[in-house]
Design a protein around this motif. Structure first.
Motif, mmCIF file in Angstrom:
data_model
loop_
_atom_site.group_PDB
_atom_site.id
_atom_site.type_symbol
_atom_site.label_atom_id
_atom_site.label_comp_id
_atom_site.label_asym_id
_atom_site.label_seq_id
_atom_site.Cartn_x
_atom_site.Cartn_y
_atom_site.Cartn_z
ATOM 1 N N GLN A 139 0.841 -1.186 0.000
ATOM 2 C CA GLN A 139 0.000 0.000 0.000
ATOM 3 C C GLN A 139 0.878 1.237 0.000
ATOM 4 O OE1 GLN A 139 -3.264 -0.470 -0.282
ATOM 5 N NE2 GLN A 139 -2.991 -2.664 -0.065
ATOM 6 N N ASP A 140 0.391 2.284 -0.631
ATOM 7 C CA ASP A 140 1.107 3.547 -0.665
ATOM 8 C C ASP A 140 0.773 4.307 0.622
ATOM 9 O OD1 ASP A 140 2.404 5.853 -1.270
ATOM 10 O OD2 ASP A 140 1.149 6.398 -2.969
ATOM 11 N N VAL A 141 1.726 4.393 1.523
ATOM 12 C CA VAL A 141 1.475 5.004 2.822
ATOM 13 C C VAL A 141 1.971 6.444 2.923
ATOM 14 C CG1 VAL A 141 1.408 2.832 4.078
ATOM 15 C CG2 VAL A 141 3.569 4.029 3.829
ATOM 16 N N LYS A 142 2.500 6.995 1.849
ATOM 17 C CA LYS A 142 3.066 8.336 1.944
ATOM 18 C C LYS A 142 2.041 9.370 2.401
ATOM 19 C CE LYS A 142 2.585 10.017 -2.781
ATOM 20 N NZ LYS A 142 2.157 9.196 -3.779
ATOM 21 N N ASP A 143 0.766 9.180 2.063
ATOM 22 C CA ASP A 143 -0.278 10.104 2.502
ATOM 23 C C ASP A 143 -0.873 9.697 3.842
ATOM 24 O OD1 ASP A 143 0.010 11.638 0.197
ATOM 25 O OD2 ASP A 143 -1.428 10.403 -0.905
ATOM 26 N N HIS A 144 -0.346 8.650 4.440
ATOM 27 C CA HIS A 144 -0.899 8.125 5.691
ATOM 28 C C HIS A 144 0.231 7.926 6.703
ATOM 29 C CE1 HIS A 144 -4.422 7.468 3.258
ATOM 30 N NE2 HIS A 144 -3.708 6.745 2.440
ATOM 31 N N CYS A 145 1.037 8.956 6.917
ATOM 32 C CA CYS A 145 2.215 8.807 7.769
ATOM 33 C C CYS A 145 1.845 8.459 9.207
ATOM 34 C CB CYS A 145 3.088 10.049 7.716
ATOM 35 S SG CYS A 145 2.228 11.549 8.216
ATOM 36 N N GLU A 146 0.608 8.702 9.608
ATOM 37 C CA GLU A 146 0.198 8.369 10.970
ATOM 38 C C GLU A 146 -0.214 6.905 11.108
ATOM 39 O OE1 GLU A 146 -3.343 9.695 8.643
ATOM 40 O OE2 GLU A 146 -1.361 10.502 8.920
ATOM 41 N N ILE A 147 -0.152 6.150 10.021
ATOM 42 C CA ILE A 147 -0.520 4.731 10.036
ATOM 43 C C ILE A 147 0.738 3.889 9.791
ATOM 44 C CG2 ILE A 147 -1.872 2.916 8.915
ATOM 45 C CD1 ILE A 147 -3.892 5.152 8.117
ATOM 46 N N TYR A 148 0.994 2.973 10.696
ATOM 47 C CA TYR A 148 2.099 2.037 10.535
ATOM 48 C C TYR A 148 1.587 0.880 9.670
ATOM 49 C CZ TYR A 148 5.648 -1.417 11.636
ATOM 50 O OH TYR A 148 6.634 -2.367 11.540
ATOM 51 N N PHE A 149 2.242 0.617 8.556
ATOM 52 C CA PHE A 149 1.773 -0.400 7.613
ATOM 53 C C PHE A 149 2.663 -1.634 7.640
ATOM 54 C CE2 PHE A 149 1.917 -2.370 3.379
ATOM 55 C CZ PHE A 149 0.607 -2.838 3.334
ATOM 56 N N VAL A 150 2.018 -2.808 7.619
ATOM 57 C CA VAL A 150 2.715 -4.089 7.558
ATOM 58 C C VAL A 150 2.202 -4.835 6.332
ATOM 59 C CG1 VAL A 150 3.141 -6.285 8.721
ATOM 60 C CG2 VAL A 150 2.885 -4.188 10.068
ATOM 61 N N LYS A 151 3.104 -5.190 5.415
ATOM 62 C CA LYS A 151 2.722 -5.982 4.242
ATOM 63 C C LYS A 151 2.806 -7.453 4.635
ATOM 64 C CE LYS A 151 3.804 -6.962 -0.580
ATOM 65 N NZ LYS A 151 3.784 -8.396 -0.513
ATOM 66 N N GLN A 152 1.629 -8.035 4.909
ATOM 67 C CA GLN A 152 1.586 -9.418 5.378
ATOM 68 C C GLN A 152 0.133 -9.894 5.363
ATOM 69 O OE1 GLN A 152 2.705 -9.950 9.562
ATOM 70 N NE2 GLN A 152 3.880 -11.757 8.974
ATOM 71 N N ASP A 153 -0.054 -11.169 5.287
ATOM 72 C CA ASP A 153 -1.384 -11.755 5.459
ATOM 73 C C ASP A 153 -1.817 -11.443 6.890
ATOM 74 O OD1 ASP A 153 -3.469 -13.635 6.170
ATOM 75 O OD2 ASP A 153 -2.881 -14.861 4.451
ATOM 76 N N GLY A 154 -2.978 -10.834 7.046
ATOM 77 C CA GLY A 154 -3.463 -10.441 8.363
ATOM 78 C C GLY A 154 -3.612 -11.599 9.328
ATOM 79 N N ARG A 155 -3.873 -12.772 8.801
ATOM 80 C CA ARG A 155 -4.014 -13.952 9.666
ATOM 81 C C ARG A 155 -2.674 -14.314 10.298
ATOM 82 N NH1 ARG A 155 -6.312 -18.007 5.490
ATOM 83 N NH2 ARG A 155 -4.657 -16.978 4.334
ATOM 84 N N ILE A 156 -1.600 -14.223 9.504
ATOM 85 C CA ILE A 156 -0.259 -14.503 10.022
ATOM 86 C C ILE A 156 0.138 -13.416 11.027
ATOM 87 C CG2 ILE A 156 2.187 -14.675 9.403
ATOM 88 C CD1 ILE A 156 1.181 -15.916 6.708
ATOM 89 N N PHE A 157 -0.132 -12.158 10.682
ATOM 90 C CA PHE A 157 0.131 -11.051 11.592
ATOM 91 C C PHE A 157 -0.557 -11.296 12.943
ATOM 92 C CE2 PHE A 157 -1.313 -7.043 13.456
ATOM 93 C CZ PHE A 157 -0.122 -6.339 13.563
ATOM 94 N N SER A 158 -1.815 -11.700 12.904
ATOM 95 C CA SER A 158 -2.571 -11.938 14.144
ATOM 96 C C SER A 158 -1.956 -13.054 14.972
ATOM 97 C CB SER A 158 -4.020 -12.276 13.824
ATOM 98 O OG SER A 158 -4.665 -11.156 13.293
ATOM 99 N N LYS A 159 -1.575 -14.138 14.311
ATOM 100 C CA LYS A 159 -0.920 -15.239 15.039
ATOM 101 C C LYS A 159 0.351 -14.758 15.727
ATOM 102 C CE LYS A 159 -2.048 -19.633 12.875
ATOM 103 N NZ LYS A 159 -1.502 -20.790 12.160
ATOM 104 N N GLN A 160 1.151 -13.977 15.005
ATOM 105 C CA GLN A 160 2.412 -13.493 15.552
ATOM 106 C C GLN A 160 2.176 -12.546 16.733
ATOM 107 O OE1 GLN A 160 4.200 -11.802 12.060
ATOM 108 N NE2 GLN A 160 5.123 -13.751 11.438
ATOM 109 N N GLN A 161 1.228 -11.644 16.588
ATOM 110 C CA GLN A 161 0.939 -10.693 17.663
ATOM 111 C C GLN A 161 0.350 -11.407 18.879
ATOM 112 O OE1 GLN A 161 2.091 -7.439 17.261
ATOM 113 N NE2 GLN A 161 2.885 -8.537 15.496
ATOM 114 N N HIS A 162 -0.505 -12.379 18.638
ATOM 115 C CA HIS A 162 -1.113 -13.152 19.723
ATOM 116 C C HIS A 162 -0.031 -13.901 20.506
ATOM 117 C CE1 HIS A 162 -4.225 -15.297 21.859
ATOM 118 N NE2 HIS A 162 -3.668 -16.452 21.516
ATOM 119 N N ALA A 163 0.945 -14.447 19.804
ATOM 120 C CA ALA A 163 2.041 -15.163 20.464
ATOM 121 C C ALA A 163 2.858 -14.237 21.363
ATOM 122 C CB ALA A 163 2.946 -15.824 19.421
ATOM 123 N N LYS A 164 2.888 -12.940 21.023
ATOM 124 C CA LYS A 164 3.618 -11.956 21.827
ATOM 125 C C LYS A 164 2.695 -11.232 22.809
ATOM 126 C CE LYS A 164 5.353 -10.013 18.019
ATOM 127 N NZ LYS A 164 6.104 -9.084 17.160
#
Length: 188
Positions: A59-84
């Motif tokens: 995603q082009d985040v240059k106009d959204h500097c207040e949003i931290y962007f992660v390029k990843q399948d959201g399901r994998i992201f959720s598993k990783q965050q849940h583990a932490k």
């Protein structure tokens, strides 16, 4: 982003956020962020919140500097965050709708993942991994999620795990492309 068919209008989430009680929201996540519309709307109400957008496409985040962007399948992201043990105060989601091939399911072996063969079920489970006591979730889901027999077991699990604050049938023309029958569900 050309593969996306249905963008959530910012005005829709502006209205849905009115159902969230006034409270301090420190962090917000959308694991299918697409055009950032959900997060842009949330930032208007919670300008000091940390916002995380996750999507499988760059995603082009240059106009959204207040949003931290992660390029990843959201399901994998959720598993990783849940583990932490990372959780969020506000979870926003308008996940992709559609069938999910057996080999593409990521939560099939999870003991609490009341799954069906639909992508939106896996995404809802992934979102639930990011919740904590006191979290709020706004989910936009196909009408069949609310009305269909296929989802009965999953709806029972949602009702057991969350307080369903609002269930709102959306007008068919809420999305700019196509006549989609959908609901907004607000969970505590």
């Amino acid at each position: 982003m050309s593969d996306y068919k249905y963008y959530t209008p910012v005005a829709l989430l502006d209205a849905l956020l009115e159902y969230i009680p006034e409270k301090q929201v420190k962090n917000i996540v959308d694991i299918s962020c697409g055009s950032f519309n959900l997060l842009k709307s949330a930032l208007k109400k919670y300008p000091n919140a940390k916002c995380v957008g996750v999507d499988i496409e760059e995603q082009d985040v240059k106009d959204h500097c207040e949003i931290y962007f992660v390029k990843q399948d959201g399901r994998i992201f959720s598993k990783q965050q849940h583990a932490k043990a990372v959780t969020f105060d506000l979870i926003l989601t308008n996940p992709p709708f559609g069938r999910l091939k057996k080999e593409d399911r990521l939560f099939e072996d999870e003991p609490n993942a009341e799954l069906c063969s639909r992508y939106e079920c896996e995404m809802m489970y992934a979102n639930s991994l990011l919740a904590q006591e006191g979290s709020h979730m706004i989910a936009i889901l196909p009408a069949t999620f609310v009305e269909g027999d296929l989802y009965l077991k999953y709806r029972k699990k949602l009702a057991k795990d969350y307080e369903i604050r609002q269930l709102i049938k959306l007008p068919g023309n809420v999305f700019s492309r196509g006549d989609i029958s959908a609901y907004a569900i607000i969970l505590y």
